[in-house]
Write a protein that holds these residues in place. Structure first.
Motif, PDB file in Angstrom:
ATOM      1  N   PRO A  89       9.984  10.548  44.167  1.00 19.72           N
ATOM      2  CA  PRO A  89      11.478  10.607  44.075  1.00 19.72           C
ATOM      3  C   PRO A  89      11.641  11.102  42.647  1.00 19.72           C
ATOM      4  N   VAL A  90      12.999  11.715  42.671  1.00 15.53           N
ATOM      5  CA  VAL A  90      13.379  12.212  41.497  1.00 15.53           C
ATOM      6  C   VAL A  90      14.916  11.962  41.061  1.00 15.53           C
ATOM      7  N   ARG A  91      15.244  12.102  39.835  1.00 16.33           N
ATOM      8  CA  ARG A  91      16.562  12.060  39.737  1.00 16.33           C
ATOM      9  C   ARG A  91      17.255  13.412  39.534  1.00 16.33           C
ATOM     10  N   LEU A  92      18.659  13.223  40.318  1.00 14.99           N
ATOM     11  CA  LEU A  92      19.229  14.463  40.570  1.00 14.99           C
ATOM     12  C   LEU A  92      20.161  14.587  39.233  1.00 14.99           C
ATOM     13  N   PRO A  93      20.375  15.876  38.792  1.00 14.55           N
ATOM     14  CA  PRO A  93      20.021  17.168  39.360  1.00 14.55           C
ATOM     15  C   PRO A  93      18.594  17.266  39.043  1.00 14.55           C
ATOM     16  N   LEU A  94      18.062  18.330  39.507  1.00  8.99           N
ATOM     17  CA  LEU A  94      16.568  18.619  39.585  1.00  8.99           C
ATOM     18  C   LEU A  94      16.512  20.127  39.127  1.00  8.99           C
ATOM     19  N   SER A  95      15.619  20.434  38.132  1.00 11.83           N
ATOM     20  CA  SER A  95      15.309  21.917  38.021  1.00 11.83           C
ATOM     21  C   SER A  95      13.887  22.142  37.961  1.00 11.83           C
ATOM     22  N   ALA A  96      13.445  23.357  37.623  1.00 14.89           N
ATOM     23  CA  ALA A  96      12.090  23.673  37.356  1.00 14.89           C
ATOM     24  C   ALA A  96      12.058  24.497  36.240  1.00 14.89           C
ATOM     25  N   ASN A  97      11.065  24.435  35.687  1.00 14.17           N
ATOM     26  CA  ASN A  97      10.919  25.396  34.281  1.00 14.17           C
ATOM     27  C   ASN A  97      11.290  26.737  34.344  1.00 14.17           C
ATOM     28  N   TRP A  98      10.885  27.372  35.312  1.00 14.52           N
ATOM     29  CA  TRP A  98      11.378  28.784  35.856  1.00 14.52           C
ATOM     30  C   TRP A  98      12.769  28.924  36.217  1.00 14.52           C
ATOM     31  N   GLY A 149      13.942  13.313  32.451  1.00 11.56           N
ATOM     32  CA  GLY A 149      14.708  12.916  31.470  1.00 11.56           C
ATOM     33  C   GLY A 149      14.736  13.932  30.630  1.00 11.56           C
ATOM     34  N   GLN A 150      15.165  15.067  31.132  1.00 10.92           N
ATOM     35  CA  GLN A 150      15.352  16.106  30.386  1.00 10.92           C
ATOM     36  C   GLN A 150      16.743  16.572  29.855  1.00 10.92           C
ATOM     37  N   ARG A 151      17.095  17.015  28.613  1.00 11.96           N
ATOM     38  CA  ARG A 151      18.380  17.584  28.111  1.00 11.96           C
ATOM     39  C   ARG A 151      18.410  18.813  27.692  1.00 11.96           C
ATOM     40  N   PRO A 180      29.982  24.009  25.767  1.00 14.36           N
ATOM     41  CA  PRO A 180      29.175  23.248  24.887  1.00 14.36           C
ATOM     42  C   PRO A 180      28.594  21.954  25.669  1.00 14.36           C
ATOM     43  N   SER A 181      28.713  21.979  27.002  1.00 12.30           N
ATOM     44  CA  SER A 181      28.266  20.756  27.744  1.00 12.30           C
ATOM     45  C   SER A 181      26.741  20.724  27.720  1.00 12.30           C
ATOM     46  N   GLU A 182      26.311  19.343  27.800  1.00 18.00           N
ATOM     47  CA  GLU A 182      24.813  19.127  27.883  1.00 18.00           C
ATOM     48  C   GLU A 182      24.307  18.794  29.332  1.00 18.00           C
ATOM     49  N   ALA A 183      23.380  19.468  29.769  1.00 14.99           N
ATOM     50  CA  ALA A 183      22.565  19.277  31.026  1.00 14.99           C
ATOM     51  C   ALA A 183      21.673  18.163  31.057  1.00 14.99           C
ATOM     52  N   ASP A 184      21.782  17.052  31.901  1.00 17.72           N
ATOM     53  CA  ASP A 184      20.735  16.009  32.046  1.00 17.72           C
ATOM     54  C   ASP A 184      20.182  16.230  33.273  1.00 17.72           C
ATOM     55  N   PHE A 185      18.434  16.309  33.481  1.00 14.68           N
ATOM     56  CA  PHE A 185      17.839  16.471  34.601  1.00 14.68           C
ATOM     57  C   PHE A 185      16.598  16.230  34.697  1.00 14.68           C
ATOM     58  N   ASP A 186      16.137  16.170  35.872  1.00 15.16           N
ATOM     59  CA  ASP A 186      14.514  15.898  35.979  1.00 15.16           C
ATOM     60  C   ASP A 186      14.085  17.330  36.259  1.00 15.16           C
ATOM     61  N   MET A 187      12.861  17.730  35.695  1.00 14.16           N
ATOM     62  CA  MET A 187      12.417  18.978  35.864  1.00 14.16           C
ATOM     63  C   MET A 187      11.036  18.895  36.365  1.00 14.16           C
ATOM     64  N   ASP A 205      23.449  27.187  41.331  1.00  9.62           N
ATOM     65  CA  ASP A 205      24.276  26.030  40.303  1.00  9.62           C
ATOM     66  C   ASP A 205      23.765  26.042  39.068  1.00  9.62           C
ATOM     67  N   LYS A 206      24.594  24.956  38.402  1.00 13.10           N
ATOM     68  CA  LYS A 206      24.069  25.121  36.898  1.00 13.10           C
ATOM     69  C   LYS A 206      22.679  25.270  36.318  1.00 13.10           C
ATOM     70  N   LEU A 207      21.848  24.415  37.288  1.00 12.46           N
ATOM     71  CA  LEU A 207      20.361  24.359  36.931  1.00 12.46           C
ATOM     72  C   LEU A 207      19.555  25.024  37.792  1.00 12.46           C
ATOM     73  N   SER A 208      20.167  26.012  38.859  1.00  9.10           N
ATOM     74  CA  SER A 208      19.428  26.640  39.813  1.00  9.10           C
ATOM     75  C   SER A 208      18.521  25.647  40.686  1.00  9.10           C
ATOM     76  N   THR A 209      19.068  24.743  41.081  1.00  9.40           N
ATOM     77  CA  THR A 209      18.421  23.615  41.983  1.00  9.40           C
ATOM     78  C   THR A 209      17.470  24.263  42.752  1.00  9.40           C
ATOM     79  N   PRO A 210      16.023  24.021  42.727  1.00 11.24           N
ATOM     80  CA  PRO A 210      15.043  24.359  43.793  1.00 11.24           C
ATOM     81  C   PRO A 210      15.446  23.565  44.871  1.00 11.24           C
ATOM     82  N   LEU A 211      15.628  24.540  46.103  1.00  8.26           N
ATOM     83  CA  LEU A 211      15.935  23.816  47.348  1.00  8.26           C
ATOM     84  C   LEU A 211      14.619  23.864  48.275  1.00  8.26           C
TER      85      LEU A 211
END
Lengths: 258, 473
Positions: free
Chosen positions: A152-161, A192-194, A175-182, A103-109
């Motif tokens: 607990p995390v706020r979705l979507p979630l990603s990781a630095n890698w 609160g990452q953007r 041009p869209s911005e992604a808002d996520f927890d990392m 997906d857009k942020l390669s959500t770690p499953l």
């Protein structure tokens, strides 16, 4: 061959000016690149001070980050991460195997993390072995070693890698911005990452001009982080604070049996 | 002097150290819940350049420190805690010896070595039944920590690269340690010290904020951004002169640049908070969770733009006030913020030896915080002294702060109840001569109780010019 100035051109963004001592001799990768396919990137992890990559590299040697992607299904892939940090004396090796959503942020499953301390000669130090398994269930991260820890995390979630992988699949004109927890290093929560596209620049290199597309990330526990991708959508550089990742496929990571 | 004690008696009480205090006094909270056959493990977590107020749990609304807040919730936080000398080497030498820099010899960074015969706490604990381990930044001039501790990792001098290795080394140790001895593990995290390099990077400020996306997040200027210019000459020379960073760059910083600096400082604090979270997680998941005392502190703070200052090495609260948290879940009070007792970096060693049940370090000048953490009603010091830049001294009482540099005609007196931001120099107003005289008496008595080391001939040549900023500041 065009002459490359010793000092960074003043019109380059700060993040690239800081990388200039390494950039001016940088040889861009040739050939096509398919971000959705199978690939391996190796980055030198460098300390970058106000004047550029520092001599400390000569003392400790650059660290290494290796990302290895393997598609597994239409909607998932594995990302294998190897880290060897830049420190002198005893150090560490970390290997992580992550199953990500495509997906857009390669959500770690799901993931497995294995770390080991090494002595100054690179030999494993006994009784420093750590293994941890993690998974994302709903809006909770569950990490298990001696017991299961639920965060607990706020979705979507990603990781630095995962961010480093995901950006390569973003459409160039998105041009869209992604808002996520990392989940940094899949252990440290950075809420609160953007992340968004910022600009495209042309860098005058010895090998010819290199066009780079810059993305910027902001959030808790993070100085502004900038990612630079080439026209092939290959992530070449990332820099935030004093740490930079520079694409360097010739760099070898000491193999450790984990 | 309170409680019928002369100042001399009070000082002597302090010098008696932990053992006598630990034996006396009644407990508000009752006796410790568990009497253990084996002394507790000790986990000393240190960070570099963290002001004592910059935790979200301490009320700072611009930073997010959920992990330090977790530690706060499980222990006692001493809010009036002062670095023994607000710069790296002296502050750290004071931690490891329990003696002020004027006694242990490390009076400024990297120049004067520690007194060769003075033991450090690694040696002290190692020879008294503890497994002593170290991970991360050490930076005590003239003492090789590898000869004192078992070193897990020594890092690189850059917080961003080092701190995750330090936390992983701690994680690995805590989850794997099965030794017979109790352990004494010290972690030296570097962040938020990287803010020094951030300031260097931005000293020639850009024309506009390079990241407009964060403009709305920039914190406001501190209420004590402006300062009373009636400062000691030593401070003026070091921080307000035309040749330094101030004269060349920072005096021309626009307000938004100072606010951007503060924003960046808070992000650095959040970085180390996460690393501490990794350590706390590991401790909780380990078999040692119930039998480990955690002490958390910092060597010094950071200017953060207050008084138009950055870095440290001066005695305003931004540099001198540091966090000091003691935690031992189930054994001491939890979630307590103590604003009553004045404590010092000298108290680190005394607190640790007290919990270990071993004798105080030789001539240790600090006091154990254990009785306070256990809620016991004990007599406590009425003032605390910090040193700076060889000749600088701070005398802090609950109400007042005197800053004086030997031979410098300009002193500073601040009311710490009416003017916590230290914006009006009452010494220059000439309104409190008796208070100043009394604070000088405190200082004279304190110094009379010390055995200062003669620095003559002890100069250690600086290493070759550090073209690499090695983080040794």
């Amino acid at each position: 061959m065009p002459e490359v100035p010793e000092l960074a051109p003043a019109d380059l963004p700060l993040s690239l000016r800081r990388l200039w001592p390494a950039l001016r001799t940088f040889v861009p990768p040739a050939g096509s690149f398919s971000p959705a396919g199978q690939w391996e990137h190796t980055y030198a992890v460098r300390a970058v001070f106000p004047s550029g990559p520092a001599e400390i590299d000569a003392l400790a040697g650059p660290g290494v980050l290796r990302l290895r992607k393997s598609p597994t299904a239409a909607d998932t892939f594995t990302l294998q991460v190897g880290i060897s940090p830049m420190v002198g004396g005893n150090s560490e090796r970390v290997e992580v195997l992550i199953t990500c959503a495509a997906d857009k942020l390669s959500t770690p499953l799901r993931w497995e993390l294995h770390s080991l301390m090494l002595d100054a000669q690179g030999a494993p130090i006994p009784a420093t072995d750590l293994r941890e398994k993690g998974e994302l269930l709903g809006a909770e991260v569950r990490r298990t070693r001696t017991r299961t820890r639920v965060t607990p995390v706020r979705l979507p979630l990603s990781a630095n890698w995962c961010v480093m992988e995901a950006l390569q699949r973003w459409p160039a004109d998105d041009p869209s911005e992604a808002d996520f927890d990392m989940l940094e290093e899949l252990q440290l929560l950075r809420p609160g990452q953007r992340l968004a596209y910022r600009r495209t620049v042309e860098v005058p290199l010895a090998a010819g001009p290199l066009r780079l597309h810059g993305y910027e990330q902001f959030g808790q526990g993070l100085l502004p982080y900038t990612y630079w991708l080439d026209d092939q959508r290959r992530l070449l550089f990332a820099i935030g604070g004093l740490r930079a990742y520079l694409w360097q496929p010739s760099l070898k990571m000491t193999e450790v049996s984990l | 002097m309170a409680r019928g004690m002369t100042r001399r008696q009070f000082l002597q009480t302090g010098a008696l150290g932990a053992a006598a205090l630990a034996a006396g006094g009644s407990s508000v909270l009752g006796a410790p819940a568990v009497h253990l056959n084996r002394p507790p493990n000790l986990l000393l977590i240190t960070v570099d350049q963290l002001n004592g107020n910059i935790l979200s749990g301490h009320g700072c609304e611009y930073v997010h420190t959920p992990n330090l807040d977790r530690l706060l919730a499980r222990g006692v936080s001493f809010r009036e805690s002062y670095s023994a000398n607000p710069v790296c080497c002296p502050a750290r030498a004071a931690w490891v010896t329990g003696r002020p820099p004027s006694e242990n010899g490390v009076v400024i960074n990297d120049v004067y070595p520690i007194a060769e015969t003075m033991p450090d706490f690694g040696q002290w604990f190692s020879t008294r039944g503890y497994e002593s381990l170290y991970s991360g930044k050490w930076h005590v001039t003239g003492r090789n920590f590898a000869q004192t501790f078992r070193v897990l990792t020594n890092g690189s001098g850059i917080g961003e690269n080092t701190d995750s290795v330090v936390s992983r080394a701690a994680e690995s140790f805590l989850l794997n340690y099965t030794g017979d001895k109790p352990f004494f593990l010290t972690l030296g995290f570097l962040q938020p010290h990287d803010i020094c390099y951030w300031v260097f990077l931005h000293s020639q400020h850009p024309e506009e904020l390079p990241y407009p996306q964060i403009e709305a997040e920039l914190p406001p200027l501190q209420p004590n951004f402006n300062f009373d210019p009636r400062e000691p000459e030593k401070v003026k020379q070091a921080w307000r002169g035309p040749q330094g960073a101030w004269g060349k760059y920072m005096s021309r910083w626009p307000d938004w640049m100072w606010r951007y600096y503060r924003w960046a400082y808070y992000r650095h604090v959040e970085m180390v908070d996460a690393q501490i979270g990794r350590v706390l997680d590991a401790l909780e998941d380990s078999p040692h969770a119930d039998n480990t005392v955690v002490v958390f502190t910092a060597d010094h703070g950071d200017g953060m733009g207050c008084h138009h200052l950055w870095q440290k090495m001066y005695l305003y609260d931004e540099a001198a006030l540091v966090p000091f948290i003691v935690s031992w879940p189930g054994q001491i009070a939890e979630g307590v913020q103590d604003r009553t007792h004045l404590v010092s970096g000298l108290d680190v060693a005394a607190t640790l030896t007290d919990y270990a049940g071993i004798e105080a370090m030789p001539k240790a000048r600090g006091r154990s915080l254990r009785p306070l953490a256990e809620g016991r009603d004990v007599s406590w010091r009425e003032f605390v002294v910090s040193e700076a830049a060889i000749t600088g001294r701070m005398v802090r009482t609950p109400e007042w702060k005197l800053i004086t540099y030997k031979g410098d005609p300009t002193e500073q007196l601040f009311s710490m109840t009416a003017d916590r931001g230290e914006t009006l120099n009452l010494a220059a107003e000439g309104t409190h001569p008796n208070t100043i005289e009394d604070l000088h008496k405190c200082l004279t008595d304190w110094e009379a109780s010390l055995e200062p080391l003669n620095l003559e001939g002890r100069l250690r040549p600086r290493p070759q010019p550090p073209r690499r900023p090695a983080g040794r500041q």
